[in-house]
Scaffold this active site. Sequence first.
Site, PDB file in Angstrom:
ATOM      1  N   SER A   7       0.867  -1.082   0.157  1.00  0.00           N
ATOM      2  CA  SER A   7       0.020   0.063   0.002  1.00  0.00           C
ATOM      3  C   SER A   7       0.896   1.262  -0.188  1.00  0.00           C
ATOM      4  O   SER A   7       1.667   1.581   0.814  1.00  0.00           O
ATOM      5  CB  SER A   7      -0.923   0.055   1.283  1.00  0.00           C
ATOM      6  OG  SER A   7      -1.478   1.387   1.245  1.00  0.00           O
ATOM      7  N   HIS A  32      -1.171  -1.155  -4.406  1.00  0.00           N
ATOM      8  CA  HIS A  32      -2.377  -0.853  -3.746  1.00  0.00           C
ATOM      9  C   HIS A  32      -2.486   0.736  -3.433  1.00  0.00           C
ATOM     10  O   HIS A  32      -1.783   1.236  -2.879  1.00  0.00           O
ATOM     11  CB  HIS A  32      -2.266  -1.548  -2.482  1.00  0.00           C
ATOM     12  CG  HIS A  32      -3.921  -1.581  -1.846  1.00  0.00           C
ATOM     13  ND1 HIS A  32      -4.918  -2.156  -1.980  1.00  0.00           N
ATOM     14  CD2 HIS A  32      -4.189  -0.821  -0.861  1.00  0.00           C
ATOM     15  CE1 HIS A  32      -6.029  -1.863  -1.636  1.00  0.00           C
ATOM     16  NE2 HIS A  32      -5.574  -1.013  -0.719  1.00  0.00           N
ATOM     17  N   ASP A  34      -4.859   3.715  -1.988  1.00  0.00           N
ATOM     18  CA  ASP A  34      -5.676   3.984  -1.376  1.00  0.00           C
ATOM     19  C   ASP A  34      -6.316   5.363  -1.678  1.00  0.00           C
ATOM     20  O   ASP A  34      -5.508   6.347  -1.301  1.00  0.00           O
ATOM     21  CB  ASP A  34      -5.395   3.723   0.162  1.00  0.00           C
ATOM     22  CG  ASP A  34      -5.086   2.443   0.653  1.00  0.00           C
ATOM     23  OD1 ASP A  34      -6.063   1.733   0.578  1.00  0.00           O
ATOM     24  OD2 ASP A  34      -3.948   1.961   1.088  1.00  0.00           O
ATOM     25  N   MET A  36      -8.819   8.147  -0.674  1.00  0.00           N
ATOM     26  CA  MET A  36      -9.753   8.670   0.682  1.00  0.00           C
ATOM     27  C   MET A  36     -10.098  10.086   0.198  1.00  0.00           C
ATOM     28  O   MET A  36      -9.419  11.255  -0.118  1.00  0.00           O
ATOM     29  CB  MET A  36      -8.610   8.704   1.764  1.00  0.00           C
ATOM     30  CG  MET A  36      -8.125   7.290   2.006  1.00  0.00           C
ATOM     31  SD  MET A  36      -7.065   7.393   3.591  1.00  0.00           S
ATOM     32  CE  MET A  36      -6.713   5.893   3.957  1.00  0.00           C
ATOM     33  N   HIS A  65      -8.018   1.059  -4.274  1.00  0.00           N
ATOM     34  CA  HIS A  65      -8.871   0.961  -3.314  1.00  0.00           C
ATOM     35  C   HIS A  65      -9.702   2.255  -3.295  1.00  0.00           C
ATOM     36  O   HIS A  65      -9.157   3.467  -2.558  1.00  0.00           O
ATOM     37  CB  HIS A  65      -8.210   0.428  -2.070  1.00  0.00           C
ATOM     38  CG  HIS A  65      -9.110   0.343  -0.846  1.00  0.00           C
ATOM     39  ND1 HIS A  65      -8.691  -0.132   0.177  1.00  0.00           N
ATOM     40  CD2 HIS A  65     -10.392   0.111  -0.685  1.00  0.00           C
ATOM     41  CE1 HIS A  65      -9.614  -0.134   1.101  1.00  0.00           C
ATOM     42  NE2 HIS A  65     -10.692  -0.266   0.614  1.00  0.00           N
ATOM     43  N   MET A  67     -11.997   4.406  -1.238  1.00  0.00           N
ATOM     44  CA  MET A  67     -12.677   4.783   0.087  1.00  0.00           C
ATOM     45  C   MET A  67     -13.179   5.949   0.015  1.00  0.00           C
ATOM     46  O   MET A  67     -12.889   7.018   0.751  1.00  0.00           O
ATOM     47  CB  MET A  67     -11.469   4.595   1.347  1.00  0.00           C
ATOM     48  CG  MET A  67     -11.169   3.099   1.595  1.00  0.00           C
ATOM     49  SD  MET A  67      -9.814   3.186   2.967  1.00  0.00           S
ATOM     50  CE  MET A  67      -8.615   3.375   1.608  1.00  0.00           C
ATOM     51  N   MET A 136     -11.831  -6.010   4.790  1.00  0.00           N
ATOM     52  CA  MET A 136     -10.940  -5.005   5.494  1.00  0.00           C
ATOM     53  C   MET A 136     -10.879  -5.709   6.964  1.00  0.00           C
ATOM     54  O   MET A 136     -11.864  -5.993   7.522  1.00  0.00           O
ATOM     55  CB  MET A 136     -11.769  -3.709   5.625  1.00  0.00           C
ATOM     56  CG  MET A 136     -11.931  -2.997   4.572  1.00  0.00           C
ATOM     57  SD  MET A 136     -10.295  -2.367   3.874  1.00  0.00           S
ATOM     58  CE  MET A 136      -9.433  -1.442   5.390  1.00  0.00           C
ATOM     59  N   GLY A 141      -9.385   3.821   6.596  1.00  0.00           N
ATOM     60  CA  GLY A 141      -9.150   5.244   7.011  1.00  0.00           C
ATOM     61  C   GLY A 141      -7.944   5.414   7.247  1.00  0.00           C
ATOM     62  O   GLY A 141      -7.251   6.590   7.011  1.00  0.00           O
ATOM     63  N   ASP A 174      -6.921  -6.564   3.845  1.00  0.00           N
ATOM     64  CA  ASP A 174      -6.262  -5.216   4.244  1.00  0.00           C
ATOM     65  C   ASP A 174      -6.357  -4.620   5.321  1.00  0.00           C
ATOM     66  O   ASP A 174      -7.378  -4.423   5.838  1.00  0.00           O
ATOM     67  CB  ASP A 174      -6.925  -4.099   2.978  1.00  0.00           C
ATOM     68  CG  ASP A 174      -6.366  -2.909   2.810  1.00  0.00           C
ATOM     69  OD1 ASP A 174      -5.200  -2.532   3.396  1.00  0.00           O
ATOM     70  OD2 ASP A 174      -7.106  -2.009   2.048  1.00  0.00           O
ATOM     71  N   GLY A 175      -5.181  -4.135   5.870  1.00  0.00           N
ATOM     72  CA  GLY A 175      -5.210  -3.792   7.304  1.00  0.00           C
ATOM     73  C   GLY A 175      -4.427  -4.531   8.438  1.00  0.00           C
ATOM     74  O   GLY A 175      -4.771  -5.618   8.725  1.00  0.00           O
TER      75      GLY A 175
END
Length: 222
Positions: A7, A32, A34, A36, A65, A67, A136, A141, A174-175
Site C-alpha cells: 500500500s 495498492h 488507497d 480517501m 481501493h 474509500m 477489511m 481510513g 487489507d489492514g
Amino acid sequence: MIRIAPSLLAANFGALSREVEVLEMADADMLHCDIMDGSFVPSISFGHDVVANIASATDIPIDVHLMVSRPEEQVEYFAPIRPKIITFHLEVESEPVKLARRIRDLGVLAGVAISPNTPADHLIKLLSEIDLALVMTVEPGMGGQVFMPEMVAKINSIHKAIKSSGRDVMLEVDGGIGLSTIQLAAQAGADTFVAGTAIFSEKSSPEDAIKKLRYQAKRSSM
Ligand code: DX5
Ligand code: ZN
C-alpha cells in the site's frame, strides 16, 4: 496464487517514483492505491492524477481501493488510467451490481470491499458479478492499525463461498497485515495481501519484507 500488494499509503509521498522503483525491484505483485475523500473516511490521500503518473511510470499492475462516498463518480476518472482492479465499498453503493458491470465494461476488473461491521453474506451475494472480494481487517481510513482477529471467520466464509461458486475471484485482505497476521489470513483462504506499514517500516527493506510476507503466506495458505 499468492499476491503481495504494497500500500502506497505508507510510502514517502515526496519520493513516490523512487518508492515505486524499489517495489519493482522487490517483485511486488500489485500496487495498492488507497483513495480517501475526507467523507467516507476522515482523511484525504491522493487522487487519479497521482495514480495516473504512477501508472505511466511502472508495469506493476495498479490496485485501486476507493474509500470514497461516491465511487460511481470516481470510477470514471480511474478507469482511463487502466488499473488492473477498481474496488469500491459496499457500504456506500446502493447499486453495486450496476457499478461492478460498469467497471468491467470499462475494461477493468471489479472489486467489492466490506468494512469490519458489514456481514460476509452482503458480499457473497455479489460473487457472480465481481473479480475481487476485499475484506477489511481494520476500520478503513488509515495505515498502521491493528489486525482484527474477528475477521478471520469472515475471510474463511467468503473463501468457501468463492470455492463453491467455481469462479476465479481474488480474496484480498487489507489492514494490519504483517508476518504473523498474514498467516491467519492465508490459513483462512486469503490469496491477496495488502501491506503498508509492514513493507515501508524502517526495520527492513521493502524487498526483504515482501519476501518474508510471501514466504509466510505460501506456507500458511490452504
Ligand atoms: C486502510 C487502507 C490500507 C492501509 C493498510 O484503510 O485501506 O490499505 O494502507 O496499511 P497497514 O498495512 O499499515 O495496516
Ligand atoms: Zn486499502
